[in-house]
Motif scaffolding. Structure first.
Motif, PDB file in Angstrom:
ATOM      1  N   GLN A 215     -28.770  24.287 -74.418  1.00 56.34           N
ATOM      2  CA  GLN A 215     -29.536  24.015 -73.203  1.00 56.34           C
ATOM      3  C   GLN A 215     -30.906  23.434 -73.533  1.00 56.34           C
ATOM      4  O   GLN A 215     -31.421  22.582 -72.801  1.00 56.34           O
ATOM      5  CB  GLN A 215     -29.675  25.298 -72.378  1.00 56.34           C
ATOM      6  CG  GLN A 215     -28.352  25.872 -71.870  1.00 56.34           C
ATOM      7  CD  GLN A 215     -27.574  24.885 -71.045  1.00 56.34           C
ATOM      8  OE1 GLN A 215     -28.125  24.096 -70.269  1.00 56.34           O
ATOM      9  NE2 GLN A 215     -26.261  24.922 -71.177  1.00 56.34           N
TER      10      GLN A 215
ATOM     11  N   ARG B 164     -32.328  19.830 -72.196  1.00 51.95           N
ATOM     12  CA  ARG B 164     -33.594  19.700 -71.459  1.00 51.95           C
ATOM     13  C   ARG B 164     -34.536  18.709 -72.155  1.00 51.95           C
ATOM     14  O   ARG B 164     -35.280  17.974 -71.489  1.00 51.95           O
ATOM     15  CB  ARG B 164     -34.271  21.057 -71.329  1.00 51.95           C
ATOM     16  CG  ARG B 164     -33.618  21.970 -70.305  1.00 51.95           C
ATOM     17  CD  ARG B 164     -34.550  23.115 -69.919  1.00 51.95           C
ATOM     18  NE  ARG B 164     -34.898  23.944 -71.067  1.00 51.95           N
ATOM     19  CZ  ARG B 164     -34.221  25.013 -71.446  1.00 51.95           C
ATOM     20  NH1 ARG B 164     -33.132  25.386 -70.765  1.00 51.95           N
ATOM     21  NH2 ARG B 164     -34.609  25.724 -72.495  1.00 51.95           N
TER      22      ARG B 164
ATOM     23  N   ARG C 169     -32.591  13.185 -69.459  1.00 48.75           N
ATOM     24  CA  ARG C 169     -33.342  13.132 -68.216  1.00 48.75           C
ATOM     25  C   ARG C 169     -32.395  13.212 -67.013  1.00 48.75           C
ATOM     26  O   ARG C 169     -31.331  12.593 -67.016  1.00 48.75           O
ATOM     27  CB  ARG C 169     -34.153  11.835 -68.162  1.00 48.75           C
ATOM     28  CG  ARG C 169     -35.171  11.793 -67.020  1.00 48.75           C
ATOM     29  CD  ARG C 169     -36.139  10.638 -67.151  1.00 48.75           C
ATOM     30  NE  ARG C 169     -35.508   9.342 -67.048  1.00 48.75           N
ATOM     31  CZ  ARG C 169     -35.298   8.522 -68.068  1.00 48.75           C
ATOM     32  NH1 ARG C 169     -35.652   8.884 -69.291  1.00 48.75           N
ATOM     33  NH2 ARG C 169     -34.722   7.360 -67.890  1.00 48.75           N
TER      34      ARG C 169
ATOM     35  N   PRO D 205     -30.479  15.844 -65.933  1.00 53.88           N
ATOM     36  CA  PRO D 205     -29.193  16.293 -66.506  1.00 53.88           C
ATOM     37  C   PRO D 205     -28.141  16.702 -65.486  1.00 53.88           C
ATOM     38  O   PRO D 205     -26.952  16.729 -65.824  1.00 53.88           O
ATOM     39  CB  PRO D 205     -29.609  17.489 -67.373  1.00 53.88           C
ATOM     40  CG  PRO D 205     -30.867  17.994 -66.752  1.00 53.88           C
ATOM     41  CD  PRO D 205     -31.579  16.776 -66.245  1.00 53.88           C
ATOM     42  N   GLU D 206     -28.539  17.021 -64.255  1.00 56.02           N
ATOM     43  CA  GLU D 206     -27.559  17.465 -63.266  1.00 56.02           C
ATOM     44  C   GLU D 206     -26.802  16.310 -62.628  1.00 56.02           C
ATOM     45  O   GLU D 206     -25.733  16.505 -62.055  1.00 56.02           O
ATOM     46  CB  GLU D 206     -28.256  18.294 -62.172  1.00 56.02           C
ATOM     47  CG  GLU D 206     -28.980  19.526 -62.686  1.00 56.02           C
ATOM     48  CD  GLU D 206     -28.051  20.441 -63.463  1.00 56.02           C
ATOM     49  OE1 GLU D 206     -26.880  20.590 -63.046  1.00 56.02           O
ATOM     50  OE2 GLU D 206     -28.494  21.008 -64.479  1.00 56.02           O
TER      51      GLU D 206
END
Length: 395
Positions: free
Chosen positions: A3, A7, A11, A13-14
């Motif tokens: 994770q 992060r 950029r 990431p969702e």
């Protein structure tokens, strides 16, 4: 750790449906794999060379092949992220599958070469020096590969990547092969048995088996595989949930690479409905499937006479007769045309994959059963094929 890396280096990431975000994930996975595998390869080559172990050298070459695979993965993600152009209107996302196929070929070639080296060591055994350094290198490799398997699996699931899923499996297999090499070194030290060549051959066999698996995983979507039953059920349930939709058939899904799926389907609605109202419903379905599931869906409208009870009775009889030939068969697009002395029953019959009868034999069998049921009935049958490998209801 996984994770944290996401992060730091990915950029937005969702937003995994964005090709640029997919590319960032792919570059991260490729670079992490490249660095880790080169470090492991260097350590194992040093240990194998110093202590004369062909099995440790084989494991080092396995890591070297993994490093080359990471380079191909990096290239594949870069090319697959290119936007559509005039020559490739569906985009370039299939490059990801091609990169996976290239990785598989490289892995199998290295596995074959390692197998030959191991056979030579079996036929001509050589002493292997036991060292705590080699044990430490192999133990560290097991821990690193365990983390890498988890790392690849996490990212592969997040962006729905078959290439990274296969890479995760390859890392998991590396854990098993390295553990076997470590066990062989310890057993040889304690018992004096010459297991080095045999264990090198086992590592080569695992490498070859992994390559075959990756070939299958990447070649199937390139050839055009059937959509998963989960996707078919999802589309069936979503389309049928709209008011006015009476049935659907002829669903086809085309995969042009991760995030680039196109589909078409025939949707049955009442002929008595206003055509503009039906068109609005179809537009709403297509928009929802694109926004919620990322699939470009095109719907063909089939109007049916839902209030014609006589046609409905004939359709039920015809469906039952067809199922009597094979319960996997189903019919759709049923119409009835009455004449002075006979009635034509016109419909399509959906044939499952690897069906035993030829289209001509099936047509004759259906027409004979219809005629036996009622001498005035004549079948006008079109043989249709399922492109989902999924049972369809009679409509």
């Amino acid at each position: 750790m996984t994770q944290l890396l996401i992060r730091l280096f990915v950029r937005d990431p969702e937003n995994t449906r964005d090709p640029q975000v997919r590319g960032r994930y792919g570059r991260l996975a490729g670079l992490v794999g490249l660095v880790c595998n080169l470090l492991l390869c260097s350590g194992k080559f040093l240990a194998g060379f110093l202590f004369g172990s062909v099995s440790i050298m084989a494991d080092a070459v396995n890591n070297l092949s993994d490093a080359s695979s990471c380079l191909v993965t990096l290239l594949g993600f870069k090319l697959s992220g290119k936007p559509a152009d005039r020559e490739h209107p569906f985009g370039h996302a299939r490059f990801e599958y091609l990169s996976g196929l290239t990785v598989a070929v490289v892995i199998m070639a290295i596995g074959f070469d390692l197998g030959r080296t191991s056979v030579d060591r079996i036929l001509h055994p050589a002493p292997v020096t036991f060292s705590m350094l080699s044990v430490a290198v192999l133990a560290v490799s097991i821990l690193v590969k365990l983390w890498m398997a988890f790392f690849y699996r996490t990212i592969g699931r997040r962006i729905d990547s078959t290439t990274l899923a296969a890479t995760s499996m390859d890392s998991r297999n590396d854990v098993l092969t390295t553990a076997a090499v470590l066990a062989a070194a310890i057993i040889s030290r304690l018992s004096g048995l010459a297991l080095d060549g045999w264990m090198g051959g086992a590592v080569a066999a695992v490498i070859l088996w992994g390559g075959v698996g990756i070939v299958k995983d990447t070649l199937n979507p390139l050839l055009g595989e059937a959509p998963s039953s989960e996707l078919v059920d999802l589309l069936d349930d979503k389309i049928m949930s709209y008011e006015g939709v009476l049935g659907l058939h002829d669903l086809m899904v085309h995969d042009y690479g991760p995030g680039r799926r196109f589909a078409s389907v025939h949707v049955e609605m009442s002929a008595a409905e206003n055509i503009m109202h039906c068109h609005d419903i179809i537009d709403n379905i297509e928009r929802a499937v694109l926004e919620e599931d990322g699939i470009h869906l095109v719907i063909h409208l089939d109007p049916i006479s839902s209030d014609d009870t006589e046609t409905g009775r004939h359709r039920e009889v015809a469906a039952a007769l067809v199922r009597g030939i094979d319960r996997r068969l189903s019919i759709h697009d049923f119409r009835m045309v009455k004449g002075d002395d006979h009635t034509n029953l016109i419909f399509d019959v959906v044939v499952p994959p690897e069906f035993s009868l030829t289209p001509e034999e099936l047509k004759k069998a259906i027409c004979d059963r219809l005629h036996d049921e009622n001498p005035s009935w004549y079948g006008v049958v079109t043989v249709d094929y399922s492109y989902t490998n999924h049972p369809a209801p009679d409509l």
